[in-house]
Design a protein around this motif. Structure first.
Motif, PDB file in Angstrom:
ATOM      1  N   GLY A 265       0.837  -1.205   0.000  1.00  0.00           N
ATOM      2  CA  GLY A 265       0.000   0.000   0.000  1.00  0.00           C
ATOM      3  C   GLY A 265       0.863   1.243   0.000  1.00  0.00           C
ATOM      4  O   GLY A 265       1.643   1.474  -0.927  1.00  0.00           O
ATOM      5  N   GLU A 266       0.768   2.024   1.077  1.00  0.00           N
ATOM      6  CA  GLU A 266       1.597   3.224   1.213  1.00  0.00           C
ATOM      7  C   GLU A 266       2.712   3.011   2.215  1.00  0.00           C
ATOM      8  O   GLU A 266       3.388   3.966   2.614  1.00  0.00           O
ATOM      9  N   ASP A 267       2.919   1.759   2.634  1.00  0.00           N
ATOM     10  CA  ASP A 267       3.960   1.445   3.618  1.00  0.00           C
ATOM     11  C   ASP A 267       5.114   0.705   2.963  1.00  0.00           C
ATOM     12  O   ASP A 267       4.941  -0.017   1.977  1.00  0.00           O
ATOM     13  N   ILE A 268       6.292   0.861   3.529  1.00  0.00           N
ATOM     14  CA  ILE A 268       7.468   0.082   3.149  1.00  0.00           C
ATOM     15  C   ILE A 268       7.735  -0.910   4.266  1.00  0.00           C
ATOM     16  O   ILE A 268       7.961  -0.531   5.413  1.00  0.00           O
ATOM     17  N   VAL A 269       7.683  -2.187   3.949  1.00  0.00           N
ATOM     18  CA  VAL A 269       7.866  -3.250   4.933  1.00  0.00           C
ATOM     19  C   VAL A 269       9.279  -3.798   4.804  1.00  0.00           C
ATOM     20  O   VAL A 269       9.687  -4.240   3.730  1.00  0.00           O
ATOM     21  N   THR A 270      10.036  -3.764   5.913  1.00  0.00           N
ATOM     22  CA  THR A 270      11.414  -4.252   5.931  1.00  0.00           C
ATOM     23  C   THR A 270      11.534  -5.349   6.980  1.00  0.00           C
ATOM     24  O   THR A 270      11.614  -5.064   8.174  1.00  0.00           O
ATOM     25  N   PRO A 271      11.533  -6.611   6.584  1.00  0.00           N
ATOM     26  CA  PRO A 271      11.650  -7.708   7.556  1.00  0.00           C
ATOM     27  C   PRO A 271      13.029  -7.742   8.206  1.00  0.00           C
ATOM     28  O   PRO A 271      14.033  -7.335   7.600  1.00  0.00           O
ATOM     29  N   SER A 272      13.070  -8.237   9.445  1.00  0.00           N
ATOM     30  CA  SER A 272      14.352  -8.415  10.128  1.00  0.00           C
ATOM     31  C   SER A 272      15.009  -9.724   9.725  1.00  0.00           C
ATOM     32  O   SER A 272      16.181  -9.953  10.025  1.00  0.00           O
ATOM     33  N   TYR A 273      14.272 -10.592   9.046  1.00  0.00           N
ATOM     34  CA  TYR A 273      14.766 -11.886   8.599  1.00  0.00           C
ATOM     35  C   TYR A 273      14.985 -11.839   7.082  1.00  0.00           C
ATOM     36  O   TYR A 273      14.534 -10.911   6.403  1.00  0.00           O
ATOM     37  N   ILE A 274      15.664 -12.860   6.581  1.00  0.00           N
ATOM     38  CA  ILE A 274      15.902 -12.973   5.141  1.00  0.00           C
ATOM     39  C   ILE A 274      15.421 -14.343   4.691  1.00  0.00           C
ATOM     40  O   ILE A 274      16.015 -15.367   5.048  1.00  0.00           O
ATOM     41  N   ASP A 275      14.333 -14.368   3.947  1.00  0.00           N
ATOM     42  CA  ASP A 275      13.826 -15.597   3.334  1.00  0.00           C
ATOM     43  C   ASP A 275      14.213 -15.564   1.863  1.00  0.00           C
ATOM     44  O   ASP A 275      13.638 -14.807   1.070  1.00  0.00           O
ATOM     45  N   MET A 276      15.191 -16.382   1.515  1.00  0.00           N
ATOM     46  CA  MET A 276      15.818 -16.303   0.196  1.00  0.00           C
ATOM     47  C   MET A 276      15.136 -17.243  -0.795  1.00  0.00           C
ATOM     48  O   MET A 276      15.130 -18.468  -0.618  1.00  0.00           O
ATOM     49  N   GLY A 277      14.535 -16.693  -1.845  1.00  0.00           N
ATOM     50  CA  GLY A 277      13.947 -17.506  -2.908  1.00  0.00           C
ATOM     51  C   GLY A 277      15.012 -17.928  -3.908  1.00  0.00           C
ATOM     52  O   GLY A 277      15.842 -17.116  -4.315  1.00  0.00           O
ATOM     53  N   ILE A 278      15.001 -19.210  -4.280  1.00  0.00           N
ATOM     54  CA  ILE A 278      15.951 -19.741  -5.260  1.00  0.00           C
ATOM     55  C   ILE A 278      15.156 -20.263  -6.454  1.00  0.00           C
ATOM     56  O   ILE A 278      14.409 -21.239  -6.334  1.00  0.00           O
ATOM     57  N   ALA A 279      15.282 -19.617  -7.598  1.00  0.00           N
ATOM     58  CA  ALA A 279      14.516 -20.009  -8.778  1.00  0.00           C
ATOM     59  C   ALA A 279      14.984 -21.374  -9.285  1.00  0.00           C
ATOM     60  O   ALA A 279      16.182 -21.617  -9.430  1.00  0.00           O
ATOM     61  N   VAL A 280      14.016 -22.267  -9.544  1.00  0.00           N
ATOM     62  CA  VAL A 280      14.301 -23.630 -10.004  1.00  0.00           C
ATOM     63  C   VAL A 280      13.444 -23.915 -11.225  1.00  0.00           C
ATOM     64  O   VAL A 280      12.230 -23.712 -11.198  1.00  0.00           O
ATOM     65  N   GLN A 281      14.076 -24.397 -12.290  1.00  0.00           N
ATOM     66  CA  GLN A 281      13.331 -24.786 -13.483  1.00  0.00           C
ATOM     67  C   GLN A 281      12.856 -26.220 -13.323  1.00  0.00           C
ATOM     68  O   GLN A 281      13.649 -27.115 -13.026  1.00  0.00           O
ATOM     69  N   THR A 282      11.561 -26.466 -13.499  1.00  0.00           N
ATOM     70  CA  THR A 282      10.976 -27.795 -13.352  1.00  0.00           C
ATOM     71  C   THR A 282      10.189 -28.153 -14.610  1.00  0.00           C
ATOM     72  O   THR A 282       9.899 -27.276 -15.433  1.00  0.00           O
ATOM     73  N   PRO A 283       9.819 -29.415 -14.771  1.00  0.00           N
ATOM     74  CA  PRO A 283       8.987 -29.784 -15.913  1.00  0.00           C
ATOM     75  C   PRO A 283       7.659 -29.036 -15.951  1.00  0.00           C
ATOM     76  O   PRO A 283       7.055 -28.879 -17.016  1.00  0.00           O
ATOM     77  N   LYS A 284       7.172 -28.566 -14.795  1.00  0.00           N
ATOM     78  CA  LYS A 284       5.916 -27.827 -14.720  1.00  0.00           C
ATOM     79  C   LYS A 284       6.099 -26.332 -14.955  1.00  0.00           C
ATOM     80  O   LYS A 284       5.125 -25.596 -15.063  1.00  0.00           O
ATOM     81  N   GLY A 285       7.353 -25.864 -15.036  1.00  0.00           N
ATOM     82  CA  GLY A 285       7.603 -24.442 -15.182  1.00  0.00           C
ATOM     83  C   GLY A 285       8.524 -23.933 -14.088  1.00  0.00           C
ATOM     84  O   GLY A 285       9.041 -24.703 -13.265  1.00  0.00           O
ATOM     85  N   LEU A 286       8.721 -22.624 -14.046  1.00  0.00           N
ATOM     86  CA  LEU A 286       9.616 -22.011 -13.080  1.00  0.00           C
ATOM     87  C   LEU A 286       8.961 -21.950 -11.707  1.00  0.00           C
ATOM     88  O   LEU A 286       7.841 -21.486 -11.558  1.00  0.00           O
ATOM     89  N   MET A 287       9.674 -22.442 -10.688  1.00  0.00           N
ATOM     90  CA  MET A 287       9.217 -22.361  -9.307  1.00  0.00           C
ATOM     91  C   MET A 287      10.299 -21.699  -8.464  1.00  0.00           C
ATOM     92  O   MET A 287      11.482 -21.751  -8.814  1.00  0.00           O
ATOM     93  N   VAL A 288       9.891 -21.081  -7.352  1.00  0.00           N
ATOM     94  CA  VAL A 288      10.845 -20.385  -6.490  1.00  0.00           C
ATOM     95  C   VAL A 288      10.672 -20.864  -5.054  1.00  0.00           C
ATOM     96  O   VAL A 288       9.990 -20.235  -4.249  1.00  0.00           O
ATOM     97  N   PRO A 289      11.291 -22.010  -4.698  1.00  0.00           N
ATOM     98  CA  PRO A 289      11.281 -22.438  -3.303  1.00  0.00           C
ATOM     99  C   PRO A 289      12.040 -21.438  -2.430  1.00  0.00           C
ATOM    100  O   PRO A 289      12.925 -20.724  -2.913  1.00  0.00           O
ATOM    101  N   VAL A 290      11.702 -21.408  -1.150  1.00  0.00           N
ATOM    102  CA  VAL A 290      12.226 -20.371  -0.258  1.00  0.00           C
ATOM    103  C   VAL A 290      13.067 -20.991   0.853  1.00  0.00           C
ATOM    104  O   VAL A 290      12.630 -21.933   1.526  1.00  0.00           O
ATOM    105  N   LEU A 291      14.295 -20.456   1.038  1.00  0.00           N
ATOM    106  CA  LEU A 291      15.133 -20.815   2.177  1.00  0.00           C
ATOM    107  C   LEU A 291      14.737 -19.923   3.340  1.00  0.00           C
ATOM    108  O   LEU A 291      15.032 -18.721   3.328  1.00  0.00           O
TER     109      LEU A 291
END
Length: 422
Positions: A265-291
């Motif tokens: 919305g009108e806010d900037i959200v800055t998490p204190s944690y880091i959840d890292m998405g790693i893009a993976v190509q699969t037979p179903k298409g591109l997926m981004v599992p999260v660490l």
């Protein structure tokens, strides 16, 4: 006793999914906890598990189905009987295939082969190249026919069309050939449609810009070559490139928290944690599992978690929770040979780091030209909350930590500066 098997729910907001394929046929005997079908939603692919052993009675065909709808029934009175052979490509609409045995010639040899060939030449067409190969390998026509897997409905239809509309072929190599102009139309999967929507949303909603840099991969390659065997023996996984970039990105995100932020919305959200998405190509298409909580992981934990999530994604067994969220994403087009690209944001995230292939290039080192393994890296970012200066500084920190991995031990700072208290 008949047990109802219902379509599982991938999430609270989803009321309809696509039953992509049956892994069993109508009337097959299945075991308890056996996977019998796959359903795909806009967020994930889920298996349907047999709750009991018994005989399958299919209720619906592959296609769009409602969540919680009965898709099949299991007659438990058949439990314990010998399971039937099942194929992962079976479909409830496919007919049973009858295997037709053809007697095989019992006497080998070129003379017998030539006689047998002459006998059936009139009823089976054999190209000159195929005939020559059969002579070379001492294989007769019956061997070829017996080696065929099965006759399908498409094969029968093709022969019918050929008989009704014979085409005169020529074996002259220089004669022009006529190619049929055709199109294949495939229905877009639910996952592909959702990915498409998110990409368009990212393009139309954000003020996306990309900045580039190059990274000398010499030190990382030296470390991997030196410690790969020892690392793999101790942890059971390979020491890959991605763990270096994940750790470097974690430290760079700590130094530049706006890169780990997003607009709500009108806010900037800055998490204190880091959840890292790693893009993976699969037979179903591109997926981004999260660490999850990547800031707490060491190299071995990163490699193990990436391997676990990537394997589940490629097998279509990843859960919605493992795909949702994420505060920053890394994508590696280099595994496909990409030299340079502008990765698109994983909305609503505000930045994504793109890795590319490593190529030996001439570079200036201390006033001399040397050949070094160079990777081009790219950072796409939302210019609404990330300034150009901050994006360039972020990418420079990635470069410094990859070229000098020792800095990862000191939050990206120079170890000597830390040592002398600067």
């Amino acid at each position: 006793m008949l047990v109802d098997v219902r379509i599982p729910s991938p999430g609270e907001s989803i009321s309809e999914v696509e039953l992509t394929r049956w892994l069993v046929s109508d009337g097959d005997i299945v075991e308890k906890d056996q996977e019998i079908a796959e359903v795909e939603s806009e967020k994930a692919t889920l298996p349907i598990i047999a709750p009991e052993a018994g005989k399958i009675v299919l209720v619906v065909s592959a296609g769009m189905v409602k969540v919680n709808e009965v898709c099949c029934k299991i007659d438990t009175s058949f439990a314990g009987k010998t399971p039937m052979v099942m194929s992962s490509n079976n479909n409830d609409s496919q007919p049973k295939v009858e295997v037709v045995e053809t007697p095989k010639a019992s006497v080998p040899g070129k003379a017998v082969f030539q006689t047998h060939e002459d006998e059936i030449t009139d009823r089976i067409k054999v190209t000159p190249l195929a005939r020559e190969l059969m002579r070379e390998y001492n294989i007769n026509i019956d061997d070829v026919l017996n080696g065929l897997r099965r006759i399908t409905a498409d094969d029968v239809q093709m022969v019918k069309d050929t008989l009704n509309n014979p085409v005169v072929t020529s074996e002259k190599p220089n004669e022009a050939q006529t190619w049929e102009r055709s199109e294949e139309r495939t229905r877009m999967s639910q996952l592909r449609k959702k990915v498409s929507e998110r990409l368009v949303t990212a393009k139309n909603t954000t003020a996306m810009l990309t900045t580039f840099n190059e990274v000398d991969m010499s030190r990382v390659q030296e470390i991997r070559a030196k410690y790969q065997t020892e690392f793999q023996q101790k942890y059971g996984v390979k020491l890959g490139l991605m763990s270096f970039f994940v750790r470097a990105a974690v430290e760079a995100l700590r130094l530049h928290p706006m890169t780990n932020s997003m607009i709500d919305g009108e806010d900037i959200v800055t998490p204190s944690y880091i959840d890292m998405g790693i893009a993976v190509q699969t037979p179903k298409g591109l997926m981004v599992p999260v660490l999850r909580n990547a800031q707490t992981m060491n190299f071995a934990e990163i490699e193990k978690e990436i391997l676990r999530l990537a394997t589940k994604a490629r097998e279509g067994r990843i859960t919605l929770e493992e795909l949702s969220g994420g505060t920053f994403t890394i994508t590696n087009g280099g595994i496909f040979g990409s030299m340079l690209s502008t990765p698109i944001l994983n909305y609503p995230q505000s930045a994504i780091l793109g890795m590319h292939n490593i190529v030996d290039r001439p570079v200036a080192v201390n006033g001399k030209v040397e050949i070094r393994p160079i990777m081009y890296v790219a950072l796409s970012y939302d210019h609404r909350i990330i300034d150009g200066k901050d994006s360039a500084a972020f990418l420079m920190d990635i470069k410094r930590m990859i070229e000098n991995p020792e800095k990862l031990l000191f939050g990206g700072d120079d170890p000597i500066r830390k040592l002398i208290g600067l």
